[in-house]
Write an enzyme that holds these catalytic residues in place. Sequence first.
Site, mmCIF file in Angstrom:
data_model
loop_
_atom_site.group_PDB
_atom_site.id
_atom_site.type_symbol
_atom_site.label_atom_id
_atom_site.label_comp_id
_atom_site.label_asym_id
_atom_site.label_seq_id
_atom_site.Cartn_x
_atom_site.Cartn_y
_atom_site.Cartn_z
ATOM 1 C CG ASP A 133 44.344 35.843 33.571
ATOM 2 O OD1 ASP A 133 44.627 36.731 34.208
ATOM 3 O OD2 ASP A 133 43.130 35.376 33.238
ATOM 4 C CD1 TRP A 167 44.533 41.303 35.083
ATOM 5 C CD2 TRP A 167 45.174 40.853 36.929
ATOM 6 N NE1 TRP A 167 44.173 40.043 35.184
ATOM 7 C CE2 TRP A 167 44.594 39.695 36.671
ATOM 8 C CE3 TRP A 167 45.514 40.622 38.436
ATOM 9 C CZ2 TRP A 167 44.343 38.472 37.283
ATOM 10 C CZ3 TRP A 167 45.433 39.359 38.977
ATOM 11 C CH2 TRP A 167 44.933 38.381 38.457
ATOM 12 C CG ASP A 188 39.076 41.084 34.141
ATOM 13 O OD1 ASP A 188 40.347 41.219 34.189
ATOM 14 O OD2 ASP A 188 38.406 40.072 34.395
HETATM 15 C C1 GLA Z 1 41.176 37.574 34.209
HETATM 16 C C2 GLA Z 1 41.566 38.287 33.041
HETATM 17 C C3 GLA Z 1 40.192 38.065 32.078
HETATM 18 C C4 GLA Z 1 39.840 36.660 31.743
HETATM 19 C C5 GLA Z 1 39.472 36.178 33.205
HETATM 20 C C6 GLA Z 1 39.262 34.609 32.865
HETATM 21 O O1 GLA Z 1 40.110 38.056 35.000
HETATM 22 O O2 GLA Z 1 41.750 39.396 33.219
HETATM 23 O O3 GLA Z 1 40.291 38.743 30.896
HETATM 24 O O4 GLA Z 1 40.969 35.847 31.080
HETATM 25 O O5 GLA Z 1 40.742 35.912 33.922
HETATM 26 O O6 GLA Z 1 39.307 33.774 33.951
#
Ligand code: GLA
Length: 373
Positions: A133, A167, A188
């Site tokens: 992440d 992202w 997300d």
């Molecule tokens: C980020 C990621 C998600 C998930 C969360 C966990 O937002 O993009 O897919 O893994 O962290 O905290």
Amino acid sequence: MAALKFEGLAMTPPMGWNTWNTFASNINEKLVKETAEVLIANGMQKAGYKYIVIDDCWETMERDKNGNLVADPKKFPSGMKAMGDYLHKKGFKFGIHNCAGTKTCASYPGGRGHEFQDARLYASWGVDYLKYDWCFHGTANAQETYKTMSDAIRTAGRPIVFSLCEWGESKPWEWAKDIGHLWRTTGDIANCYACRRPWSMGWKIILDMQNGLEKYAGPDYWNDPDMLEVGNTGITLEESRAHFSLWCILAAPLMAGNDVRSMSNDIRDILTDKEVIAVDQDPLGKQGYRYYTDPGKEIWVKELSKNEWAVCVFNSSDKTSEVKVNWKDFYFFKGTYKVRDLWQKKNIGTTEKDFTGKVASHDVVLFRLSPVK
Ligand code: GLA
């Protein structure tokens, strides 16, 4: 740049199940084991879902005195080595989550400065897939940071699929091909069709952001438009079917994110549909793209091996509508094709005859076209 990742681990988009979308921090060994049993019993493992990925919140709030990450003993009393052994015995691959920053998004210890130590630990637990992440990264450079973790995995010596979860902030599709096997392209996904929330958004919004990225994906390096919300509350059955179909057109990793222990048969049938999954997993490894758009109607196409094509007609309007597909409009087609409606499981003739049919709001018709010999 020399290839750093373990090559050949993801020649088709990875498939599996991940804890995050439904369970967030509410995870434990029992949930993972029950899910594994259900994936075997309901045919999902056989359909290709082989990675079980434990997302954020599996750790204790602090590293131990040697600086190692520790699995929360309340959630995972048997520890992660035992978790990995269990999953391997059941025929799955073991995935885990951590973060390139100082903390994970849920504020558990992150990997920054511990990359080589953590990679050795994951290897010793039998980890096969690492989702990494991007929270709490401060001023770190994404490319350098992810390259460090990729090096660390390589050095630890166990082949691990490396899933970058950055992202799309610094266009990983332009630089991550040699470092990892897949990379998130957006923020997300949320359990809705097209809502916008502070940290997440509906699948339709993510879909719109994928167009144009198709040239950056191929066997062993995939764009990741995020995990599936198929079967989750907030999404209708039609929206689940469309979301799944379009993720297959995108050659997206298929990471189910629902509670498979309690899903309906309709949702199970979507997630396990062999012919639809075959569109995603086609060995040519081409990501599809939006070929045509009209207010309320989109046509997405994906080239498949053996000169076949997948064509997805998506009704993005809020009403059922009559759609017409004039096959002559597809300038890149060569000759005549047999047409199969994949969800109806019916051969409906050839491209000599236009298709007309009703499509419900936010639903799709998905075709597979094969050349007439
Ligand atoms: C980020 C990621 C998600 C998930 C969360 C966990 O937002 O993009 O897919 O893994 O962290 O905290």
